[in-house]
Design an enzyme around this catalytic site. Structure first.
Site, PDB file in Angstrom:
ATOM      1  N   PRO A 152       0.827  -1.210   0.000  1.00 22.84           N
ATOM      2  CA  PRO A 152       0.000   0.000   0.000  1.00 22.84           C
ATOM      3  C   PRO A 152       0.863   1.262   0.000  1.00 22.84           C
ATOM      4  O   PRO A 152       1.885   1.323   0.687  1.00 22.84           O
ATOM      5  CB  PRO A 152      -0.782  -0.113   1.320  1.00 22.84           C
ATOM      6  N   TYR A 172      -3.090  14.226 -13.800  1.00 28.04           N
ATOM      7  CA  TYR A 172      -4.205  13.269 -13.750  1.00 28.04           C
ATOM      8  C   TYR A 172      -5.559  13.964 -13.662  1.00 28.04           C
ATOM      9  O   TYR A 172      -6.555  13.302 -13.322  1.00 28.04           O
ATOM     10  CB  TYR A 172      -4.101  12.376 -12.505  1.00 28.04           C
ATOM     11  N   CYS A 224       4.579  29.248 -15.846  1.00 28.55           N
ATOM     12  CA  CYS A 224       4.176  29.685 -17.184  1.00 28.55           C
ATOM     13  C   CYS A 224       3.715  28.503 -18.024  1.00 28.55           C
ATOM     14  O   CYS A 224       4.388  28.091 -18.986  1.00 28.55           O
ATOM     15  CB  CYS A 224       5.330  30.424 -17.847  1.00 28.55           C
ATOM     16  N   ARG A 258      -0.254  16.523  -9.501  1.00 27.29           N
ATOM     17  CA  ARG A 258      -1.394  15.619  -9.718  1.00 27.29           C
ATOM     18  C   ARG A 258      -2.554  16.255 -10.489  1.00 27.29           C
ATOM     19  O   ARG A 258      -3.088  15.633 -11.398  1.00 27.29           O
ATOM     20  CB  ARG A 258      -1.877  15.033  -8.386  1.00 27.29           C
TER      21      ARG A 258
HETATM   22  C1  LIG Z   1       2.758   2.412  -7.179  1.00 27.41           C
HETATM   23  C2  LIG Z   1       2.801   1.011  -6.769  1.00 27.41           C
HETATM   24  C3  LIG Z   1       2.244   0.615  -5.552  1.00 27.41           C
HETATM   25  C4  LIG Z   1       1.494   1.567  -4.643  1.00 27.41           C
HETATM   26  O1  LIG Z   1       0.303   1.992  -5.214  1.00 27.41           O
HETATM   27  P1  LIG Z   1      -0.749   2.807  -4.349  1.00 27.41           P
HETATM   28  O2  LIG Z   1      -1.856   3.069  -5.281  1.00 27.41           O
HETATM   29  O3  LIG Z   1      -0.065   4.062  -3.914  1.00 27.41           O
HETATM   30  O4  LIG Z   1      -1.152   1.956  -3.202  1.00 27.41           O
HETATM   31  C5  LIG Z   1       2.357  -0.705  -5.181  1.00 27.41           C
HETATM   32  N1  LIG Z   1       3.002  -1.610  -5.960  1.00 27.41           N
HETATM   33  C6  LIG Z   1       3.552  -1.266  -7.148  1.00 27.41           C
HETATM   34  C7  LIG Z   1       4.237  -2.297  -7.949  1.00 27.41           C
HETATM   35  C8  LIG Z   1       3.470   0.058  -7.582  1.00 27.41           C
HETATM   36  O5  LIG Z   1       3.995   0.381  -8.765  1.00 27.41           O
END
Ligand SMILES: *Cc1c(COP(=O)(O)O)cnc(C)c1O
Length: 419
Positions: free
Chosen positions: A274, A316, A344, A312
């Site tokens: 996580p 996104y 800019c 972000r």
């Molecule tokens: C980015 C990533 C995560 C973490 O993702 P979250 O959405 O921040 O929980 C876990 N494992 C891998 C392989 C990732 O690339």
């Protein structure tokens, strides 16, 4: 739940008033809440109390050493994607035996470094990577413990730029092609096959894609076992979403129920990675209003933070809640405004057509939920200094990364003698 809220009309991080903090460290700055981080980690862990998994925090979400140390002290491991992140994790006190190395482009140097420290697991994402890892491990007289990251071809129903588990994705090996790769890996002298890993994307707000992916992984583990390849560990990745605005991501108990239902019977040691769910709502970005500029049909609230500090929204189209540290007077008009930075670029926008009480120049605003993929993705575009990071715990606060200086910024470039 987080520990950012109003007390006596002033927005606080735990027991620290953000107007006072802003006066001390200057704006813009990131602020992290230690109590929130701790709470999020403990909630995640409690829901897997029976399984006692390795919880390998995804360092790329926020690699500040103070954040890492906080999580390390709670018992977190690390999911890393570079040698730099291995170094960060170890500097924070995370043991190599709790480190999982993900990523599609591990270099030979990075593999040597990780093998030299005997990390827990490499999540291998291609056949050429597997061959190189085996070659290096044999040369070093080591065995690399691996998972192959399989791509289950499930739509995570999140933003395209953070979807990683579909056929077209650069990540992992298609589940339909992975059996022969496992077969080869199992026969390699430098490889110890222990696990299957899966990570289908980030900011997932629905359970169904997790359930679908985990169900396919279960089927695949059964196939592997039937083929005589023992699998003792399962790495279920990260990806749990957080509420940035109105979305209602799965509750931890619902997520753990799904995990149990889909893969519980396999009897595997579980690993999770996580990131966002632990740190996202444990951090905010504090910024000051420079100007309020009224054009014919728009009100631009120009703040001193920009896309180089928090990308972000630009990258996104991400939504961040915006609150005032000291709300404008009750009779201030509520209108649709554009909250923009000074960079800019037309894309340097934090919020479009946001309904809010129009702030005044000098007011402090908070962009909430900025703890994940915030400071780590920042840069110095427009020769803007990297901004400070502050951690708060109760009434205490500490600068956990000072503001970059102009000496540091200018010192990076060298002018050759022949110019
Ligand atoms: C980015 C990533 C995560 C973490 O993702 P979250 O959405 O921040 O929980 C876990 N494992 C891998 C392989 C990732 O690339």
């Amino acid at each position: 739940m987080d520990h950012f809220d109003y007390k006596n009309g002033v927005y606080h991080a735990e027991d620290v008033a953000l107007d006072t903090l802003a006066a001390e460290v200057g704006t813009p700055f990131y602020c992290y809440s230690s109590a929130t981080l701790t709470r999020h980690f403990n909630v995640f862990r409690e829901h897997f109390a029976a399984e006692n998994p390795k919880i390998c925090y995804a360092v790329k979400a926020n690699g500040n050493l103070a954040v890492l140390r906080t999580l390390a002290k709670l018992g977190a491991g690390a999911d890393v994607v570079s040698e730099g992140e291995i170094r960060l994790a170890m500097a924070a006190g995370i043991k190599p035996s709790d480190i999982v190395f993900s990523g599609i482009g591990k270099s030979a140097q990075e593999m040597k470094f990780a093998l030299g420290h005997d990390i827990f697991q490499f999540n291998v994402e291609s056949e050429p990577e597997l061959e190189l890892l085996n070659f290096i491990a044999v040369k070093m007289g080591k065995k690399a413990r691996i998972a192959i990251r399989v791509n289950p071809d499930v739509d995570p129903e999140t933003h395209a730029k953070i979807s990683t588990g579909q056929k077209e994705s650069k990540f992992g090996i298609a589940m339909s092609l992975a059996l022969p790769v496992y077969d080869r890996a199992a026969k390699m002298a430098g490889i110890d096959v222990q696990s299957v890993s899966v990570h289908i994307g980030s900011q997932l707000t629905k359970l169904a894609p997790f359930a679908e992916a985990f169900a396919r992984v279960r089927g695949f583990v059964e196939t592997l076992r039937a083929a005589g390849i023992p699998i003792s560990t399962l790495d279920l990745g990260g990806g749990l979403g957080i509420p940035y605005g109105k979305e209602q991501p799965p509750l931890p108990e619902a997520y753990s129920d799904i995990v149990r239902r889909e893969v519980g019977a396999l009897g595997c040691k579980l690993v999770f990675e996580p990131g966002r769910v632990l740190v996202g709502n444990a951090g905010i970005l504090v910024t000051r209003v420079l100007y309020v500029k009224r054009s014919e049909n728009r009100i631009f609230v120009i703040v001193d933070a920009a896309m180089n500090d928090l990308i972000r929204p630009t990258l996104y189209s991400a939504h961040h809640e915006i609150v005032s540290v000291v709300p404008p007077a009750g009779d201030a008009p509520t209108e649709l405004v554009e909250v923009v930075g000074p960079v800019c670029e037309t894309g340097d926008v934090f919020a479009e057509q946001r309904l809010m009480k129009v702030p005044n120049a000098g007011d402090l605003l908070v962009l909430r939920s900025a703890g994940a993929y915030g400071a780590v993705m920042s840069g110095t575009y427009n020769a803007r200094l990297l901004i400070p990071e502050v951690m708060v715990s109760g009434e205490k606060h500490a600068l956990v990364r000072p503001r970059q200086t102009y000496e540091e910024l200018l010192g990076r470039d060298k002018i050759p003698s022949w110019i």
